[in-house]
Design a protein around this motif. Structure first.
Motif, PDB file in Angstrom:
ATOM      1  N   GLU A   1     -40.688  44.470  91.668  1.00  0.00           N
ATOM      2  CA  GLU A   1     -39.333  45.014  91.687  1.00  0.00           C
ATOM      3  C   GLU A   1     -38.953  45.552  90.319  1.00  0.00           C
ATOM      4  O   GLU A   1     -39.518  45.179  89.288  1.00  0.00           O
ATOM      5  N   SER A   2     -37.959  46.430  90.331  1.00  0.00           N
ATOM      6  CA  SER A   2     -37.502  47.047  89.093  1.00  0.00           C
ATOM      7  C   SER A   2     -36.765  46.037  88.222  1.00  0.00           C
ATOM      8  O   SER A   2     -36.046  45.165  88.734  1.00  0.00           O
ATOM      9  N   PRO A   3     -36.951  46.099  86.888  1.00  0.00           N
ATOM     10  CA  PRO A   3     -36.120  45.256  86.012  1.00  0.00           C
ATOM     11  C   PRO A   3     -34.643  45.581  86.228  1.00  0.00           C
ATOM     12  O   PRO A   3     -34.280  46.724  86.517  1.00  0.00           O
ATOM     13  N   LYS A   4     -33.801  44.575  86.077  1.00  0.00           N
ATOM     14  CA  LYS A   4     -32.373  44.753  86.319  1.00  0.00           C
ATOM     15  C   LYS A   4     -31.566  44.312  85.113  1.00  0.00           C
ATOM     16  O   LYS A   4     -31.888  43.311  84.461  1.00  0.00           O
ATOM     17  N   ILE A   5     -30.524  45.063  84.829  1.00  0.00           N
ATOM     18  CA  ILE A   5     -29.546  44.675  83.815  1.00  0.00           C
ATOM     19  C   ILE A   5     -28.374  44.024  84.533  1.00  0.00           C
ATOM     20  O   ILE A   5     -27.774  44.622  85.416  1.00  0.00           O
ATOM     21  N   ARG A   6     -28.073  42.812  84.155  1.00  0.00           N
ATOM     22  CA  ARG A   6     -27.047  42.027  84.843  1.00  0.00           C
ATOM     23  C   ARG A   6     -25.953  41.640  83.861  1.00  0.00           C
ATOM     24  O   ARG A   6     -26.214  41.238  82.733  1.00  0.00           O
ATOM     25  N   LEU A   7     -24.711  41.761  84.289  1.00  0.00           N
ATOM     26  CA  LEU A   7     -23.561  41.368  83.483  1.00  0.00           C
ATOM     27  C   LEU A   7     -23.174  39.935  83.835  1.00  0.00           C
ATOM     28  O   LEU A   7     -23.088  39.585  85.019  1.00  0.00           O
ATOM     29  N   ALA A   8     -22.971  39.087  82.832  1.00  0.00           N
ATOM     30  CA  ALA A   8     -22.697  37.678  83.092  1.00  0.00           C
ATOM     31  C   ALA A   8     -21.760  37.114  82.033  1.00  0.00           C
ATOM     32  O   ALA A   8     -21.567  37.700  80.961  1.00  0.00           O
ATOM     33  N   ARG A   9     -21.166  35.967  82.368  1.00  0.00           N
ATOM     34  CA  ARG A   9     -20.336  35.219  81.417  1.00  0.00           C
ATOM     35  C   ARG A   9     -20.650  33.743  81.607  1.00  0.00           C
ATOM     36  O   ARG A   9     -20.737  33.255  82.734  1.00  0.00           O
ATOM     37  N   TYR A  10     -20.824  33.019  80.496  1.00  0.00           N
ATOM     38  CA  TYR A  10     -21.169  31.607  80.545  1.00  0.00           C
ATOM     39  C   TYR A  10     -20.154  30.786  79.757  1.00  0.00           C
ATOM     40  O   TYR A  10     -19.608  31.234  78.743  1.00  0.00           O
ATOM     41  N   VAL A  11     -19.910  29.574  80.238  1.00  0.00           N
ATOM     42  CA  VAL A  11     -18.988  28.649  79.576  1.00  0.00           C
ATOM     43  C   VAL A  11     -19.517  27.234  79.773  1.00  0.00           C
ATOM     44  O   VAL A  11     -20.213  26.949  80.760  1.00  0.00           O
ATOM     45  N   ALA A  12     -19.220  26.355  78.834  1.00  0.00           N
ATOM     46  CA  ALA A  12     -19.635  24.955  78.925  1.00  0.00           C
ATOM     47  C   ALA A  12     -18.520  24.078  78.367  1.00  0.00           C
ATOM     48  O   ALA A  12     -17.582  24.562  77.726  1.00  0.00           O
ATOM     49  N   ASP A  13     -18.622  22.771  78.621  1.00  0.00           N
ATOM     50  CA  ASP A  13     -17.696  21.798  78.041  1.00  0.00           C
ATOM     51  C   ASP A  13     -18.267  21.292  76.721  1.00  0.00           C
ATOM     52  O   ASP A  13     -19.467  21.040  76.612  1.00  0.00           O
ATOM     53  N   CYS A  14     -17.397  21.147  75.729  1.00  0.00           N
ATOM     54  CA  CYS A  14     -17.832  20.627  74.436  1.00  0.00           C
ATOM     55  C   CYS A  14     -17.766  19.100  74.463  1.00  0.00           C
ATOM     56  O   CYS A  14     -16.663  18.531  74.519  1.00  0.00           O
ATOM     57  N   PRO A  15     -18.904  18.406  74.443  1.00  0.00           N
ATOM     58  CA  PRO A  15     -18.884  16.940  74.514  1.00  0.00           C
ATOM     59  C   PRO A  15     -18.306  16.295  73.257  1.00  0.00           C
ATOM     60  O   PRO A  15     -17.848  15.153  73.305  1.00  0.00           O
ATOM     61  N   LEU A  16     -18.304  16.999  72.141  1.00  0.00           N
ATOM     62  CA  LEU A  16     -17.760  16.420  70.910  1.00  0.00           C
ATOM     63  C   LEU A  16     -16.240  16.361  70.932  1.00  0.00           C
ATOM     64  O   LEU A  16     -15.639  15.554  70.219  1.00  0.00           O
ATOM     65  N   CYS A  17     -15.618  17.225  71.718  1.00  0.00           N
ATOM     66  CA  CYS A  17     -14.156  17.218  71.825  1.00  0.00           C
ATOM     67  C   CYS A  17     -13.674  16.195  72.850  1.00  0.00           C
ATOM     68  O   CYS A  17     -12.482  15.903  72.908  1.00  0.00           O
ATOM     69  N   GLY A  18     -14.567  15.690  73.689  1.00  0.00           N
ATOM     70  CA  GLY A  18     -14.186  14.692  74.677  1.00  0.00           C
ATOM     71  C   GLY A  18     -13.603  15.322  75.928  1.00  0.00           C
ATOM     72  O   GLY A  18     -13.522  16.537  76.068  1.00  0.00           O
ATOM     73  N   LYS A  19     -13.182  14.466  76.834  1.00  0.00           N
ATOM     74  CA  LYS A  19     -12.598  14.901  78.093  1.00  0.00           C
ATOM     75  C   LYS A  19     -11.075  14.782  78.017  1.00  0.00           C
ATOM     76  O   LYS A  19     -10.512  14.352  77.031  1.00  0.00           O
ATOM     77  N   GLY A  20     -10.444  15.157  79.120  1.00  0.00           N
ATOM     78  CA  GLY A  20      -8.993  15.038  79.176  1.00  0.00           C
ATOM     79  C   GLY A  20      -8.313  16.049  78.281  1.00  0.00           C
ATOM     80  O   GLY A  20      -8.736  17.192  78.150  1.00  0.00           O
ATOM     81  N   SER A  21      -7.239  15.639  77.602  1.00  0.00           N
ATOM     82  CA  SER A  21      -6.443  16.564  76.803  1.00  0.00           C
ATOM     83  C   SER A  21      -7.189  17.071  75.581  1.00  0.00           C
ATOM     84  O   SER A  21      -6.798  18.063  74.978  1.00  0.00           O
ATOM     85  N   GLY A  22      -8.268  16.396  75.189  1.00  0.00           N
ATOM     86  CA  GLY A  22      -8.994  16.815  73.998  1.00  0.00           C
ATOM     87  C   GLY A  22     -10.131  17.771  74.258  1.00  0.00           C
ATOM     88  O   GLY A  22     -10.793  18.220  73.327  1.00  0.00           O
ATOM     89  N   ARG A  23     -10.381  18.111  75.525  1.00  0.00           N
ATOM     90  CA  ARG A  23     -11.556  18.907  75.851  1.00  0.00           C
ATOM     91  C   ARG A  23     -11.405  20.339  75.330  1.00  0.00           C
ATOM     92  O   ARG A  23     -10.324  20.825  75.024  1.00  0.00           O
ATOM     93  N   SER A  24     -12.525  21.011  75.252  1.00  0.00           N
ATOM     94  CA  SER A  24     -12.538  22.391  74.803  1.00  0.00           C
ATOM     95  C   SER A  24     -13.701  23.108  75.459  1.00  0.00           C
ATOM     96  O   SER A  24     -14.712  22.500  75.793  1.00  0.00           O
ATOM     97  N   ALA A  25     -13.560  24.399  75.631  1.00  0.00           N
ATOM     98  CA  ALA A  25     -14.618  25.200  76.226  1.00  0.00           C
ATOM     99  C   ALA A  25     -15.552  25.734  75.151  1.00  0.00           C
ATOM    100  O   ALA A  25     -15.129  26.058  74.044  1.00  0.00           O
ATOM    101  N   VAL A  26     -16.842  25.803  75.479  1.00  0.00           N
ATOM    102  CA  VAL A  26     -17.844  26.417  74.618  1.00  0.00           C
ATOM    103  C   VAL A  26     -18.165  27.783  75.215  1.00  0.00           C
ATOM    104  O   VAL A  26     -18.555  27.878  76.377  1.00  0.00           O
ATOM    105  N   ARG A  27     -17.988  28.825  74.420  1.00  0.00           N
ATOM    106  CA  ARG A  27     -18.203  30.178  74.901  1.00  0.00           C
ATOM    107  C   ARG A  27     -19.253  30.878  74.046  1.00  0.00           C
ATOM    108  O   ARG A  27     -19.419  30.562  72.873  1.00  0.00           O
ATOM    109  N   VAL A  28     -19.941  31.828  74.652  1.00  0.00           N
ATOM    110  CA  VAL A  28     -21.041  32.516  73.981  1.00  0.00           C
ATOM    111  C   VAL A  28     -20.482  33.559  73.015  1.00  0.00           C
ATOM    112  O   VAL A  28     -19.714  34.442  73.414  1.00  0.00           O
ATOM    113  N   GLU A  29     -20.863  33.438  71.760  1.00  0.00           N
ATOM    114  CA  GLU A  29     -20.414  34.368  70.733  1.00  0.00           C
ATOM    115  C   GLU A  29     -21.571  34.700  69.799  1.00  0.00           C
ATOM    116  O   GLU A  29     -22.692  34.206  69.972  1.00  0.00           O
ATOM    117  N   SER A  30     -21.293  35.502  68.798  1.00  0.00           N
ATOM    118  CA  SER A  30     -22.320  35.930  67.853  1.00  0.00           C
ATOM    119  C   SER A  30     -22.768  34.771  66.974  1.00  0.00           C
ATOM    120  O   SER A  30     -21.978  33.890  66.626  1.00  0.00           O
TER     121      SER A  30
END
Length: 358
Positions: free
Chosen positions: A293-322
């Protein structure tokens, strides 16, 4: 467990779910556009609790809360009695474009946030259309979370990526979740399953990037030759500036495409980014291992939870950056929203795993 009029127990649960959803919107949703602000105001109303006998809120109620929270345009809506039309239009965008990208059936970050709060239900926006001249009623309703706990999610992810997962040392790891993306409609010609490079659209894209790159490189070489043959100092400086400028343009145009070919993933160009002002989408080059099959270019976005910030009110998202200069060898990394320079993680778009880089 959707319900139009919650009883007392469900009313308290709805208040809690509304508070969690508002916290998610404030902390994790970067696209703070008008439709998102409408949802945020609705969460505030539901968190306060509905008056007896009321099964939702009118557009004017939402606009008033938006005005209380500093939205000057909403204050004009209330003053000019134009909240009904404005809220209805923004609600349509919220339900048709934004909410579906958050409330996904598989690997939903939204669902995981509610599970972190040890809840079995989550809040979702709902509207009852007005009849016989009555205005629309906006509300949050409770819905059951998908029947899978965190162990099931982790085991499913492990089974899916057993052969591809990178084995790191015994350090904290994160797991990236794929989020649905929303881009301006004018650029939504990119197929959801990826743009095949052997298709006509893929060929046009490849030819355009290649020809533009060759043109800029040739112009840069031409100016460099003129630089060598310059007769005086002033002409030398002029040609030197032109050469640097053209080289800079060539680097801006080609760097992401070169990175896509060499690394298999790169930051998406600006026209494939959301108009909320944040550069989060990535391009992936997926090749068929069989070469059929032909190679494909795919657009995507990824996010994760930051375990160092903890859960609940202290949580934070990890996002893909430079990776910036510090992690130049790692072109893309995961950065915590709360501590982008301290909580930094590696990013692997195949295994969707990341290890702590500090």
């Amino acid at each position: 467990m959707d319900a139009e009029q919650p009883d007392r127990d469900d009313a308290e649960l709805l208040k809690r779910a509304a508070a969690v959803l508002r916290e998610i919107v404030d902390r994790d949703w970067r696209e703070q556009t008008k439709p998102v602000l409408v949802l945020r105001a609705l969460c505030s109303l539901e968190e306060r609790g509905r008056p007896d006998g009321k099964d939702g809120w009118y557009a004017e109620d939402i606009a008033k809360v938006m005005a209380e929270e500093g939205d000057k345009e909403a204050a004009v809506w209330v003053k000019e009695k134009g909240a009904s039309v404005r809220v209805r239009n923004h609600w349509k965008t919220l339900k048709e474009e934004i909410w579906p990208s958050k409330d996904t059936a598989e690997d939903s970050a939204l669902h995981r946030r509610f599970r972190d709060e040890e809840m079995r239900v989550y809040a979702k926006p709902d509207k009852e259309s007005g009849r016989k001249g009555r205005p629309n009623i906006y509300r949050l309703i409770l819905a059951d979370l998908p029947n899978q706990d965190e162990r099931q999610v982790e085991s499913t992810g492990a089974a899916r990526h057993t052969e591809l997962r990178v084995r790191f040392s015994d350090v904290p790891e994160i797991e990236y979740l794929a989020e649905n993306i929303s881009i301006p409609k004018i650029f939504q010609w990119l197929p959801v399953d990826g743009l095949a490079m052997r298709s006509w659209a893929g060929g046009v894209l490849l030819a355009g990037v290649t020809l533009s790159g060759y043109l800029l490189v040739l112009l840069t070489l031409l100016w460099a030759w003129l630089l060598i043959a310059t007769p005086n100092t002033l002409a030398f400086l002029q040609h030197a500036m032109a050469t640097l400028w053209l080289g800079f343009l060539a680097w801006i145009l080609l760097r992401r495409w070169v990175q896509l070919v060499t690394d298999g993933v790169a930051k998406a160009p600006i026209f494939w980014q959301p108009w909320s002002g944040f550069d989060e989408n990535v391009l992936e080059l997926r090749r068929d291992p069989r070469g059929i099959e032909s190679p494909k270019i795919r657009l995507a976005r990824y996010v994760a939870d930051c375990p160092l910030c903890g859960k609940g009110s202290g949580r934070s998202a990890v996002r893909v950056e430079s990776g910036r200069i510090e992690f130049f060898g790692r072109r893309l990394v995961g950065r915590c929203t709360h501590a982008p320079n301290a909580h930094v993680w590696s990013f692997d778009h195949i295994s969707r795993r990341g290890r702590f880089l500090r």
